[in-house]
Design a protein around this motif. Structure first.
Motif: not given
Length: 238
Positions: A99-106, A41-46, A29-35
């Protein structure tokens, strides 16, 4: 040799070396604070193992071709191998652009070996963390290590009013968000420190954030009489 030729050689070398040095993970998941100048960024690092921390860890993420940046997991779930990192994206450096380009499932890549900073809680009655937006993950990681929790406090200078409100809303933490009154934040943090009336004894400061802030704040603390042995510094750059 032309620059374009050098770039091609570096790219070729990177293609050969990086697969042997890197592991991959997934963006949950990616959550940008406002602004959106602060990105969570939540990550899965197996393949990462960070079950026991004795020092604050960091991971070198590949943010561009042959370019890496260090980010600290604010916590680690050993069962699911997941963590959250916080990225200060107010500047146009490689890390912020990534970071700005990251999106879910990347799929993301990082160096196999987890690194550790020299920041581990000293056995003093007061453990004080001081930082800026780039150090939120680091400060939260340090907070987890301090027992009992009453020994820990700190201040984080945050320029945006909304982000200071969101910090208070999102986290249970004795870290206090502080308004930025100077470019790098060291004067704002020093003003806050003086109001706390910390003892010259049994107080350990952990400085983390932009390199200018860290170096200048260290000087200001020493001018107040705190010895070098009671100040641990870790500077960042983007």
């Amino acid at each position: 040799m032309e620059i374009s030729t050098l770039f091609k050689l570096r790219k070729k070398a990177g293609q050969l070396l990086e697969p042997h040095l890197l592991q991959t993970g997934k963006v949950l998941e990616v959550r940008a604070w406002s602004p959106s100048t602060l990105i969570e960024v939540d990550l899965h690092l197996p393949l990462v193992n960070m079950e026991q921390w004795s020092q604050v860890p960091y991971i070198k993420f590949r943010v561009d071709h042959l370019t890496f940046r260090d980010y600290t997991p604010s916590g680690w779930d050993a069962e699911t191998h997941t963590c959250t990192i916080y990225i200060d994206a107010i500047h146009n450096g490689p890390g912020a652009n990534w970071a700005r380009q990251l999106k879910k499932d990347d799929t993301i890549s990082y160096l196999k070996k987890v690194g550790f900073t020299p920041h581990s809680p000293a056995p003093t009655s007061a453990v004080i963390a001081l930082g800026d937006e780039s150090s939120i993950g680091h400060m939260l990681a340090l907070q987890q290590m301090v027992l009992p929790h009453t020994r820990f406090s700190g201040g984080v200078v945050i320029g945006n009013d909304n982000h200071r409100d969101q910090f208070n809303e999102y986290f249970w933490s004795p870290i206090e968000p502080i308004a930025r009154k100077d470019i790098y934040g060291h004067n704002s943090l020093m003003e806050w420190v003086l109001k706390q009336h910390y003892s010259l004894e049994n107080t350990m400061f952990y400085l983390v954030g932009n390199s200018t802030m860290v170096s200048q704040l260290r000087k200001l603390l020493k001018q107040q009489g705190y010895p070098s042995g009671q100040i641990k510094a870790q500077g960042f750059w983007d």
